[in-house]
Write a protein that holds these residues in place. Structure first.
Motif, PDB file in Angstrom:
ATOM      1  N   GLU A   1       0.845  -1.191   0.000  1.00  0.00           N
ATOM      2  CA  GLU A   1       0.000   0.000   0.000  1.00  0.00           C
ATOM      3  C   GLU A   1       0.880   1.239   0.000  1.00  0.00           C
ATOM      4  O   GLU A   1       1.651   1.462   0.943  1.00  0.00           O
ATOM      5  N   LEU A   2       0.733   2.068  -1.030  1.00  0.00           N
ATOM      6  CA  LEU A   2       1.557   3.272  -1.137  1.00  0.00           C
ATOM      7  C   LEU A   2       1.107   4.369  -0.176  1.00  0.00           C
ATOM      8  O   LEU A   2       1.930   5.141   0.323  1.00  0.00           O
ATOM      9  N   ALA A   3      -0.184   4.463   0.085  1.00  0.00           N
ATOM     10  CA  ALA A   3      -0.754   5.621   0.782  1.00  0.00           C
ATOM     11  C   ALA A   3      -0.063   5.961   2.100  1.00  0.00           C
ATOM     12  O   ALA A   3       0.268   7.137   2.329  1.00  0.00           O
ATOM     13  N   PRO A   4       0.188   4.991   3.005  1.00  0.00           N
ATOM     14  CA  PRO A   4       0.818   5.396   4.269  1.00  0.00           C
ATOM     15  C   PRO A   4       2.241   5.901   4.095  1.00  0.00           C
ATOM     16  O   PRO A   4       2.683   6.795   4.836  1.00  0.00           O
ATOM     17  N   HIS A   5       2.961   5.370   3.133  1.00  0.00           N
ATOM     18  CA  HIS A   5       4.342   5.811   2.894  1.00  0.00           C
ATOM     19  C   HIS A   5       4.362   7.183   2.228  1.00  0.00           C
ATOM     20  O   HIS A   5       5.232   8.010   2.529  1.00  0.00           O
ATOM     21  N   LEU A   6       3.391   7.424   1.348  1.00  0.00           N
ATOM     22  CA  LEU A   6       3.254   8.745   0.740  1.00  0.00           C
ATOM     23  C   LEU A   6       2.947   9.787   1.810  1.00  0.00           C
ATOM     24  O   LEU A   6       3.541  10.874   1.838  1.00  0.00           O
ATOM     25  N   ALA A   7       2.022   9.441   2.707  1.00  0.00           N
ATOM     26  CA  ALA A   7       1.679  10.372   3.782  1.00  0.00           C
ATOM     27  C   ALA A   7       2.886  10.644   4.678  1.00  0.00           C
ATOM     28  O   ALA A   7       3.106  11.785   5.110  1.00  0.00           O
ATOM     29  N   ARG A   8       3.664   9.622   4.956  1.00  0.00           N
ATOM     30  CA  ARG A   8       4.838   9.823   5.816  1.00  0.00           C
ATOM     31  C   ARG A   8       5.894  10.674   5.120  1.00  0.00           C
ATOM     32  O   ARG A   8       6.496  11.558   5.746  1.00  0.00           O
ATOM     33  N   TYR A   9       6.135  10.416   3.821  1.00  0.00           N
ATOM     34  CA  TYR A   9       7.088  11.255   3.091  1.00  0.00           C
ATOM     35  C   TYR A   9       6.641  12.715   3.128  1.00  0.00           C
ATOM     36  O   TYR A   9       7.448  13.613   3.379  1.00  0.00           O
ATOM     37  N   ARG A  10       5.367  12.946   2.886  1.00  0.00           N
ATOM     38  CA  ARG A  10       4.874  14.321   2.877  1.00  0.00           C
ATOM     39  C   ARG A  10       5.057  14.972   4.240  1.00  0.00           C
ATOM     40  O   ARG A  10       5.421  16.153   4.332  1.00  0.00           O
ATOM     41  N   ALA A  11       4.810  14.222   5.303  1.00  0.00           N
ATOM     42  CA  ALA A  11       4.997  14.788   6.642  1.00  0.00           C
ATOM     43  C   ALA A  11       6.452  15.167   6.879  1.00  0.00           C
ATOM     44  O   ALA A  11       6.743  16.229   7.446  1.00  0.00           O
ATOM     45  N   ILE A  12       7.368  14.315   6.442  1.00  0.00           N
ATOM     46  CA  ILE A  12       8.800  14.608   6.605  1.00  0.00           C
ATOM     47  C   ILE A  12       9.179  15.841   5.795  1.00  0.00           C
ATOM     48  O   ILE A  12       9.815  16.777   6.295  1.00  0.00           O
ATOM     49  N   TYR A  13       8.781  15.853   4.522  1.00  0.00           N
ATOM     50  CA  TYR A  13       9.165  16.953   3.632  1.00  0.00           C
ATOM     51  C   TYR A  13       8.518  18.264   4.069  1.00  0.00           C
ATOM     52  O   TYR A  13       9.181  19.312   4.119  1.00  0.00           O
ATOM     53  N   GLU A  14       7.234  18.217   4.379  1.00  0.00           N
ATOM     54  CA  GLU A  14       6.503  19.446   4.668  1.00  0.00           C
ATOM     55  C   GLU A  14       6.819  20.017   6.039  1.00  0.00           C
ATOM     56  O   GLU A  14       6.435  21.145   6.347  1.00  0.00           O
ATOM     57  N   ALA A  15       7.549  19.259   6.874  1.00  0.00           N
ATOM     58  CA  ALA A  15       7.969  19.803   8.164  1.00  0.00           C
ATOM     59  C   ALA A  15       8.861  21.026   7.974  1.00  0.00           C
ATOM     60  O   ALA A  15       8.821  21.967   8.784  1.00  0.00           O
ATOM     61  N   ASP A  16       9.671  21.036   6.912  1.00  0.00           N
ATOM     62  CA  ASP A  16      10.531  22.196   6.634  1.00  0.00           C
ATOM     63  C   ASP A  16      10.968  22.143   5.172  1.00  0.00           C
ATOM     64  O   ASP A  16      12.111  21.811   4.868  1.00  0.00           O
ATOM     65  N   PRO A  17      10.067  22.449   4.231  1.00  0.00           N
ATOM     66  CA  PRO A  17      10.389  22.299   2.812  1.00  0.00           C
ATOM     67  C   PRO A  17      11.393  23.316   2.291  1.00  0.00           C
ATOM     68  O   PRO A  17      11.904  23.155   1.175  1.00  0.00           O
ATOM     69  N   CYS A  18      11.673  24.361   3.066  1.00  0.00           N
ATOM     70  CA  CYS A  18      12.638  25.368   2.605  1.00  0.00           C
ATOM     71  C   CYS A  18      14.076  25.031   2.993  1.00  0.00           C
ATOM     72  O   CYS A  18      15.016  25.603   2.420  1.00  0.00           O
ATOM     73  N   ALA A  19      14.250  24.121   3.949  1.00  0.00           N
ATOM     74  CA  ALA A  19      15.599  23.802   4.424  1.00  0.00           C
ATOM     75  C   ALA A  19      16.397  23.127   3.317  1.00  0.00           C
ATOM     76  O   ALA A  19      16.005  22.084   2.814  1.00  0.00           O
ATOM     77  N   GLY A  20      17.505  23.752   2.920  1.00  0.00           N
ATOM     78  CA  GLY A  20      18.336  23.197   1.861  1.00  0.00           C
ATOM     79  C   GLY A  20      17.901  23.571   0.467  1.00  0.00           C
ATOM     80  O   GLY A  20      18.563  23.202  -0.508  1.00  0.00           O
ATOM     81  N   THR A  21      16.789  24.282   0.325  1.00  0.00           N
ATOM     82  CA  THR A  21      16.263  24.693  -0.982  1.00  0.00           C
ATOM     83  C   THR A  21      16.549  26.173  -1.203  1.00  0.00           C
ATOM     84  O   THR A  21      16.313  26.992  -0.311  1.00  0.00           O
ATOM     85  N   GLU A  22      17.046  26.501  -2.385  1.00  0.00           N
ATOM     86  CA  GLU A  22      17.369  27.895  -2.709  1.00  0.00           C
ATOM     87  C   GLU A  22      16.899  28.233  -4.119  1.00  0.00           C
ATOM     88  O   GLU A  22      16.908  27.362  -5.000  1.00  0.00           O
TER      89      GLU A  22
END
Length: 227
Positions: free
Chosen positions: A71-92
């Motif tokens: 099932e992809l859904a729980p892993h997709l949700a977890r990735y989004r939670a990790i990424y969206e916690a601080d999407p600007c960190a390391g991005t320029e």
């Protein structure tokens, strides 16, 4: 280009306005670590970028041995939670982006972003990095029920910017296909995340230095009729 026709300039986000690869890869490898899997190289992770976050997560999991539990859904949700916690960190933003966007807006052009990235993280990045404003139009990966290269995404964004010629600026084959579907010129940001060669993509113009974009826009607007 003061006094000339004004354009609606629709930008992709990742690989076009911003270099987000470090953040995407860090979040992806954090997800894999939680699953007890070894990290993937940046080039492998970025090869899955461009078709939406679901494709990104599915690709990383397949590369690492498959989707746990099927099932992809729980892993997709977890990735989004990790990424969206601080999407600007390391991005320029790429060099010259802020200055060029400000100059284009001052000259009267409408600026929009059309991205496959989920709406919350895309908007947070645009605002957090000081790109919105001058960017005013926005269509993200959750705004409609379609993704690029469907031209409806492009025109949804362009429709927020009034009238005038429209141009797509992006870094990938999908952005090029979006421009073709919308029947508008395509400017390729060469330093981005494309998988095909510049010759294969065959853009109307190549963008290697953001300082050159106003002149490219002037040439395309003067040589193309608005939709």
């Amino acid at each position: 280009m003061k006094g000339g026709p004004k354009a609606r300039l629709i930008f992709d986000l990742d690989g076009t306005l911003i270099d987000s690869a470090p953040t995407i890869c860090a979040a992806g490898n954090a997800l894999l670590a939680e699953l007890g899997r070894p990290p993937l190289e940046a080039g492998t992770i970025m090869s899955f970028v461009g078709k939406g976050v679901g494709n990104l997560v599915a690709g990383m999991l397949r590369e690492g041995g498959g989707v746990p539990g099927g099932e992809l859904a729980p892993h997709l949700a977890r990735y989004r939670a990790i990424y969206e916690a601080d999407p600007c960190a390391g991005t320029e933003p790429y060099p010259g982006v802020r200055e060029t966007l400000a100059a284009l807006a001052e000259d009267g052009h409408g600026l929009g972003v059309c991205t496959q990235k989920p709406d919350p993280s895309a908007l947070r990045i645009l605002r957090g990095l000081g790109l919105m404003p001058p960017i005013r139009g926005f269509t993200g990966g959750e705004t409609l029920d379609v993704l690029k290269p469907d031209a409806r995404m492009f025109w949804h964004c362009a429709g927020q910017l009034g009238e005038g010629p429209a141009i797509m600026i992006g870094d990938s084959e999908i952005d090029a296909a979006t421009a073709r579907a919308a029947e508008v010129p395509f400017v390729l940001h060469v330093p981005g995340y494309r998988k095909a060669s510049v010759a294969e993509i065959a853009p109307d113009a190549r963008l290697e230095d953001y300082g050159a974009l106003p002149a490219i826009v002037a040439r395309l607007v003067n040589g193309r009729s608005p939709r």
